[in-house]
Motif scaffolding. Structure first.
Motif, PDB file in Angstrom:
ATOM      1  N   ARG A 187      42.199 -19.634  24.483  1.00 50.08           N
ATOM      2  CA  ARG A 187      42.667 -18.429  23.617  1.00 50.08           C
ATOM      3  C   ARG A 187      41.818 -18.381  22.366  1.00 50.08           C
ATOM      4  O   ARG A 187      41.902 -19.420  21.547  1.00 50.08           O
ATOM      5  N   LEU A 188      40.973 -17.304  22.084  1.00 48.80           N
ATOM      6  CA  LEU A 188      40.271 -17.110  20.914  1.00 48.80           C
ATOM      7  C   LEU A 188      41.121 -16.046  19.923  1.00 48.80           C
ATOM      8  O   LEU A 188      41.570 -14.933  20.368  1.00 48.80           O
ATOM      9  N   ILE A 189      41.068 -16.491  18.695  1.00 47.47           N
ATOM     10  CA  ILE A 189      41.613 -15.636  17.863  1.00 47.47           C
ATOM     11  C   ILE A 189      40.691 -15.114  16.648  1.00 47.47           C
ATOM     12  O   ILE A 189      39.939 -16.021  15.997  1.00 47.47           O
ATOM     13  N   CYS A 190      40.423 -13.904  16.433  1.00 44.02           N
ATOM     14  CA  CYS A 190      39.338 -13.555  15.668  1.00 44.02           C
ATOM     15  C   CYS A 190      39.508 -12.112  14.999  1.00 44.02           C
ATOM     16  O   CYS A 190      40.572 -11.291  15.313  1.00 44.02           O
ATOM     17  N   GLN A 191      38.674 -11.601  14.113  1.00 44.95           N
ATOM     18  CA  GLN A 191      38.708 -10.198  13.815  1.00 44.95           C
ATOM     19  C   GLN A 191      38.320  -9.542  14.509  1.00 44.95           C
ATOM     20  O   GLN A 191      37.512  -9.545  15.540  1.00 44.95           O
ATOM     21  N   ASN A 192      39.035  -8.244  14.866  1.00 42.38           N
ATOM     22  CA  ASN A 192      38.646  -7.094  15.728  1.00 42.38           C
ATOM     23  C   ASN A 192      37.220  -6.777  15.437  1.00 42.38           C
ATOM     24  O   ASN A 192      36.828  -6.647  14.245  1.00 42.38           O
ATOM     25  N   PRO A 193      36.381  -6.679  16.522  1.00 43.02           N
ATOM     26  CA  PRO A 193      34.836  -6.341  16.284  1.00 43.02           C
ATOM     27  C   PRO A 193      34.741  -4.966  15.579  1.00 43.02           C
ATOM     28  O   PRO A 193      33.750  -4.684  15.003  1.00 43.02           O
TER      29      PRO A 193
END
Length: 301
Positions: A187-193
């Protein structure tokens, strides 16, 4: 023009209501109303459209409000410079930076600044929007790119890269990827594009997305990404300055990182001699030096 009436007009225009302006000015609504009518009569124009929901500036009112606002900012600047002629560092300092850097790096270090200068009143404004320093929307800014506005003094503080991190508990349970293709099993957690962020971070996320990530959590700031990573939810894209205060985070795929992001401190030329600015600048510079030293000490031989 009567300066007292102009002051009252500015308060009414800013509040959008006679009642609210009266509360700010400690005047009755009728007294405020009389002053506004007197100002309109002296200018032979109507400054407000009056309706049940409040007051709206007319075109002439907008012109006067813009002038009054500019004068107010100039007076604030003059007041700050007069106060800064004293030896003691005190008074309000408006600081703006991004939500991530402000909440995760700057705010945890502010106790040291307050310990040294207990009479400072810091207004910390965390947002991605670039505030106008020459117009005194803020006194000093820490930005993730070199400021382009004229009449600013700027100093490069440090560089940041976005990297992949996860909690040891998550990696023990789901495995430690050795190749970038293996992110497709996590699962990747990142800022919303679509959220405001530095281009280097967005580019890294776009690259990771090409590996058809099956499970994804996006957040609109790095504080939220960090909380999810700490909660053992997945692998997060986070700025490398977090390793100082969160050494328990484990870096994933050490060869994968964003391009370098420069971090600048900037303030208006007219505040060059401000003791509050000098105190804040020296504090931040000292903390950056200490941060670099700690990172170097932790680096593998």
């Amino acid at each position: 023009m009567d300066w007292d009436k102009l002051r009252i007009f500015y308060a009414v225009a800013d509040a959008g209501s006679l009642t609210h302006a009266g509360d700010v000015l400690h005047l009755s609504q009728s007294a405020v109303s009389r002053q506004i009518r007197a100002l309109e009569e002296s200018l032979n124009t109507t400054l407000f459209h009056r309706h049940a929901r409040g007051l709206i500036l007319t075109e002439q009112g907008e012109l006067l409000f813009d002038a009054a606002r500019a004068m107010s900012k100039r007076l604030d600047t003059a007041t700050a410079r007069i106060r800064d002629s004293e030896e003691e560092v005190f008074g309000e300092l408006k600081v703006t930076t991004t939500t991530g850097f402000g909440s995760l790096w700057l705010a945890p270090r502010l106790p040291k600044l307050y310990e040294k200068f207990p009479n400072l009143k810091i207004d910390l404004m965390l947002e991605e929007r670039v505030l106008d320093l020459p117009m005194r929307e803020a006194d000093v800014a820490i930005r993730m790119k070199e400021p382009s506005q004229a009449d600013l003094i700027r100093k490069r503080l440090m560089s940041v890269r976005m990297r992949l991190y996860a909690s040891p508990a998550y990696l023990d349970a789901h495995g430690r990827p050795q190749e970038i293709e293996e992110v497709a099993t996590h699962r990747l957690i990142c800022q919303n594009p679509n959220s405001a962020q530095v281009a280097a971070g967005a580019s890294l996320v776009q690259h990771l997305m090409t590996y058809e990530i099956p499970s994804l959590l996006t957040v609109n700031n790095y504080f939220g990404v960090l909380q999810a990573v700490i909660a053992d939810l997945g692998i997060g894209v986070l700025p490398d300055y977090l390793t100082d205060d969160f050494p328990e985070l484990e870096r994933v795929l050490p060869d994968i990182e964003s391009n370098e992001v420069p971090v600048f401190l900037a303030f208006p030329e007219e505040l060059r001699h401000s003791k509050r600015i000098s105190a804040f600048r020296e504090f931040v510079q000292d903390e950056v030096i200490a941060h670099r030293r700690r990172i170097k000490e932790r680096a593998p031989e």
